[in-house]
Write a protein that holds these residues in place. Structure first.
Motif, PDB file in Angstrom:
ATOM      1  N   GLU A 126      12.494 -15.167  36.399  1.00 61.72           N
ATOM      2  CA  GLU A 126      13.586 -14.333  36.907  1.00 61.72           C
ATOM      3  C   GLU A 126      14.922 -15.047  36.727  1.00 61.72           C
ATOM      4  O   GLU A 126      15.918 -14.442  36.314  1.00 61.72           O
ATOM      5  CB  GLU A 126      13.355 -13.980  38.377  1.00 61.72           C
ATOM      6  CG  GLU A 126      12.211 -13.008  38.623  1.00 61.72           C
ATOM      7  CD  GLU A 126      12.529 -11.579  38.187  1.00 61.72           C
ATOM      8  OE1 GLU A 126      13.712 -11.279  37.904  1.00 61.72           O
ATOM      9  OE2 GLU A 126      11.590 -10.767  38.133  1.00 61.72           O
ATOM     10  N   ALA A 127      14.961 -16.346  37.044  1.00 60.50           N
ATOM     11  CA  ALA A 127      16.192 -17.114  36.894  1.00 60.50           C
ATOM     12  C   ALA A 127      16.578 -17.252  35.429  1.00 60.50           C
ATOM     13  O   ALA A 127      17.761 -17.150  35.069  1.00 60.50           O
ATOM     14  CB  ALA A 127      16.039 -18.487  37.532  1.00 60.50           C
ATOM     15  N   MET A 128      15.590 -17.481  34.585  1.00 62.71           N
ATOM     16  CA  MET A 128      15.868 -17.600  33.153  1.00 62.71           C
ATOM     17  C   MET A 128      16.431 -16.292  32.608  1.00 62.71           C
ATOM     18  O   MET A 128      17.406 -16.290  31.834  1.00 62.71           O
ATOM     19  CB  MET A 128      14.597 -17.984  32.405  1.00 62.71           C
ATOM     20  CG  MET A 128      14.775 -18.054  30.898  1.00 62.71           C
ATOM     21  SD  MET A 128      13.241 -18.472  30.038  1.00 62.71           S
ATOM     22  CE  MET A 128      13.717 -18.093  28.352  1.00 62.71           C
ATOM     23  N   ALA A 129      15.830 -15.172  33.000  1.00 62.09           N
ATOM     24  CA  ALA A 129      16.289 -13.869  32.521  1.00 62.09           C
ATOM     25  C   ALA A 129      17.716 -13.587  32.978  1.00 62.09           C
ATOM     26  O   ALA A 129      18.546 -13.096  32.209  1.00 62.09           O
ATOM     27  CB  ALA A 129      15.346 -12.773  33.011  1.00 62.09           C
ATOM     28  N   ILE A 181      15.672 -18.495  20.884  1.00 59.49           N
ATOM     29  CA  ILE A 181      14.357 -18.992  20.481  1.00 59.49           C
ATOM     30  C   ILE A 181      13.625 -19.457  21.729  1.00 59.49           C
ATOM     31  O   ILE A 181      14.107 -20.333  22.456  1.00 59.49           O
ATOM     32  CB  ILE A 181      14.464 -20.151  19.474  1.00 59.49           C
ATOM     33  CG1 ILE A 181      15.280 -19.734  18.253  1.00 59.49           C
ATOM     34  CG2 ILE A 181      13.064 -20.612  19.044  1.00 59.49           C
ATOM     35  CD1 ILE A 181      15.521 -20.865  17.259  1.00 59.49           C
ATOM     36  N   PHE A 182      12.459 -18.869  21.981  1.00 61.58           N
ATOM     37  CA  PHE A 182      11.630 -19.216  23.134  1.00 61.58           C
ATOM     38  C   PHE A 182      10.182 -18.945  22.763  1.00 61.58           C
ATOM     39  O   PHE A 182       9.891 -18.101  21.918  1.00 61.58           O
ATOM     40  CB  PHE A 182      12.046 -18.387  24.351  1.00 61.58           C
ATOM     41  CG  PHE A 182      11.366 -18.766  25.634  1.00 61.58           C
ATOM     42  CD1 PHE A 182      11.389 -20.077  26.091  1.00 61.58           C
ATOM     43  CD2 PHE A 182      10.707 -17.816  26.389  1.00 61.58           C
ATOM     44  CE1 PHE A 182      10.761 -20.431  27.283  1.00 61.58           C
ATOM     45  CE2 PHE A 182      10.097 -18.147  27.583  1.00 61.58           C
ATOM     46  CZ  PHE A 182      10.119 -19.467  28.029  1.00 61.58           C
ATOM     47  N   ASP A 183       9.277 -19.676  23.392  1.00 64.11           N
ATOM     48  CA  ASP A 183       7.847 -19.568  23.096  1.00 64.11           C
ATOM     49  C   ASP A 183       7.393 -18.105  23.123  1.00 64.11           C
ATOM     50  O   ASP A 183       7.526 -17.415  24.135  1.00 64.11           O
ATOM     51  CB  ASP A 183       7.069 -20.379  24.130  1.00 64.11           C
ATOM     52  CG  ASP A 183       5.600 -20.553  23.770  1.00 64.11           C
ATOM     53  OD1 ASP A 183       5.104 -19.838  22.864  1.00 64.11           O
ATOM     54  OD2 ASP A 183       4.945 -21.402  24.383  1.00 64.11           O
ATOM     55  N   HIS A 231      12.178 -25.346  26.859  1.00 63.34           N
ATOM     56  CA  HIS A 231      13.582 -24.976  26.762  1.00 63.34           C
ATOM     57  C   HIS A 231      13.739 -23.721  25.915  1.00 63.34           C
ATOM     58  O   HIS A 231      12.846 -23.357  25.150  1.00 63.34           O
ATOM     59  CB  HIS A 231      14.420 -26.114  26.160  1.00 63.34           C
ATOM     60  CG  HIS A 231      14.285 -26.268  24.672  1.00 63.34           C
ATOM     61  ND1 HIS A 231      13.234 -26.942  24.079  1.00 63.34           N
ATOM     62  CD2 HIS A 231      15.081 -25.831  23.652  1.00 63.34           C
ATOM     63  CE1 HIS A 231      13.387 -26.920  22.771  1.00 63.34           C
ATOM     64  NE2 HIS A 231      14.497 -26.248  22.478  1.00 63.34           N
ATOM     65  N   TYR A 232      14.852 -23.051  26.095  1.00 69.99           N
ATOM     66  CA  TYR A 232      15.194 -21.906  25.257  1.00 69.99           C
ATOM     67  C   TYR A 232      16.479 -22.243  24.508  1.00 69.99           C
ATOM     68  O   TYR A 232      17.449 -22.724  25.075  1.00 69.99           O
ATOM     69  CB  TYR A 232      15.329 -20.604  26.045  1.00 69.99           C
ATOM     70  CG  TYR A 232      16.050 -20.651  27.362  1.00 69.99           C
ATOM     71  CD1 TYR A 232      17.315 -20.070  27.533  1.00 69.99           C
ATOM     72  CD2 TYR A 232      15.444 -21.227  28.476  1.00 69.99           C
ATOM     73  CE1 TYR A 232      17.962 -20.081  28.761  1.00 69.99           C
ATOM     74  CE2 TYR A 232      16.076 -21.246  29.712  1.00 69.99           C
ATOM     75  CZ  TYR A 232      17.334 -20.674  29.848  1.00 69.99           C
ATOM     76  OH  TYR A 232      17.969 -20.695  31.073  1.00 69.99           O
ATOM     77  N   HIS A 233      16.434 -22.014  23.225  1.00 68.93           N
ATOM     78  CA  HIS A 233      17.532 -22.322  22.320  1.00 68.93           C
ATOM     79  C   HIS A 233      18.374 -21.069  22.131  1.00 68.93           C
ATOM     80  O   HIS A 233      17.849 -19.989  21.848  1.00 68.93           O
ATOM     81  CB  HIS A 233      16.942 -22.788  20.976  1.00 68.93           C
ATOM     82  CG  HIS A 233      17.929 -22.945  19.873  1.00 68.93           C
ATOM     83  ND1 HIS A 233      18.314 -24.170  19.384  1.00 68.93           N
ATOM     84  CD2 HIS A 233      18.612 -22.017  19.137  1.00 68.93           C
ATOM     85  CE1 HIS A 233      19.180 -23.998  18.399  1.00 68.93           C
ATOM     86  NE2 HIS A 233      19.369 -22.702  18.225  1.00 68.93           N
ATOM     87  N   VAL A 234      19.681 -21.210  22.300  1.00 73.21           N
ATOM     88  CA  VAL A 234      20.591 -20.068  22.137  1.00 73.21           C
ATOM     89  C   VAL A 234      21.624 -20.384  21.059  1.00 73.21           C
ATOM     90  O   VAL A 234      22.320 -21.400  21.132  1.00 73.21           O
ATOM     91  CB  VAL A 234      21.304 -19.725  23.459  1.00 73.21           C
ATOM     92  CG1 VAL A 234      22.274 -18.557  23.256  1.00 73.21           C
ATOM     93  CG2 VAL A 234      20.286 -19.382  24.550  1.00 73.21           C
ATOM     94  N   ASP A 235      21.714 -19.515  20.052  1.00 73.68           N
ATOM     95  CA  ASP A 235      22.766 -19.572  19.050  1.00 73.68           C
ATOM     96  C   ASP A 235      23.795 -18.510  19.395  1.00 73.68           C
ATOM     97  O   ASP A 235      23.441 -17.322  19.538  1.00 73.68           O
ATOM     98  CB  ASP A 235      22.223 -19.297  17.641  1.00 73.68           C
ATOM     99  CG  ASP A 235      21.336 -20.413  17.122  1.00 73.68           C
ATOM    100  OD1 ASP A 235      21.635 -21.580  17.417  1.00 73.68           O
ATOM    101  OD2 ASP A 235      20.361 -20.097  16.419  1.00 73.68           O
TER     102      ASP A 235
END
Length: 225
Positions: A147-150, A171-173, A207-211
């Motif tokens: 929920e926090a990630m979203a 990019i996330f699993d 981790h989630y990668h954001v471009d």
């Protein structure tokens, strides 16, 4: 308490990026702060080594999102990871992060007492990048707070649009995407953000990668004279 970004963010010229995330550089980059009311860097050592520089617009986006999250998710804490070098270019061991428009964010987690806590990122686990979550999205006593990630991804997009840009890719699993899309913000994220559907070269579970979709000059302009 205000987020203590370095004075250079407000005083320096706007950053200029060149090329792509996989082949580029940046001029007049800025460094993200070590901490704020609801966030911290993944490592003071790595940050001190110059691994947390970004485009000035990206810095503003990150700042705005964290400020908003103070109200949207009070008591929730966040950790950001690697971004890039002051001048950009090759950023080992990453294959991207070269032009100041990429940021890694460690997953927000809750502990065994259901408290929002920073995910530990010790040097012995390559500053957190060697952490592995199981199929239930757990690592020891820690579980991913989807929920926090979203909410964070949603606020990053809102902040990016306010800055006149957007999010190019997340990019996330892939195995955890259904859990992310099952959150309150999940349907919106699935509809409006671009998630990498192919398998990345590393798992991207911790981790989630954001471009960010910052407009950069052509790669041919990126070469130094």
């Amino acid at each position: 308490m205000a987020i203590a970004f370095l004075p250079s963010i407000g005083a320096a010229a706007e950053s200029r990026c060149f090329g792509t995330v996989a082949n580029g550089r940046i001029a007049d980059s800025v460094r993200l702060p070590l901490s704020g009311p609801n966030f911290s860097a993944y490592s003071t050592i790595a940050a001190g080594a110059g691994r947390t520089y970004v485009h000035s617009s990206v810095a503003q986006i990150v700042e705005r999102s964290y400020r908003t999250l103070e109200t949207a998710l009070p008591g929730t804490v966040f950790v950001y990871g690697e971004t890039g070098l002051a001048d950009g270019g090759r950023f080992k061991p990453h294959r991207t992060h070269q032009n100041g428009t990429s940021v890694d964010f460690f997953v927000p987690v809750r502990d065994g007492k259901d408290r929002s806590v920073p995910l530990p990122t010790p040097v012995t686990q390559r500053f957190g990048y060697d952490i592995e979550f199981d199929r239930a999205a757990r690592h020891g006593e820690y579980r991913i707070d989807f929920e926090a990630m979203a909410e964070h991804l949603y606020q990053l997009d809102v902040a990016a649009r306010a800055e006149g840009t957007g999010i190019a890719q997340v990019i996330f699993d892939r195995a955890f995407l259904p859990k992310l899309f099952a959150t309150k913000r999940g349907p919106w994220l699935e509809k409006h953000l671009s998630f990498m559907r192919s398998k990345p070269w590393v798992r991207h579970d911790e981790h989630y990668h954001v471009d960010f979709a910052i407009r950069c000059k052509a790669a041919s302009t990126a070469s130094r004279s």
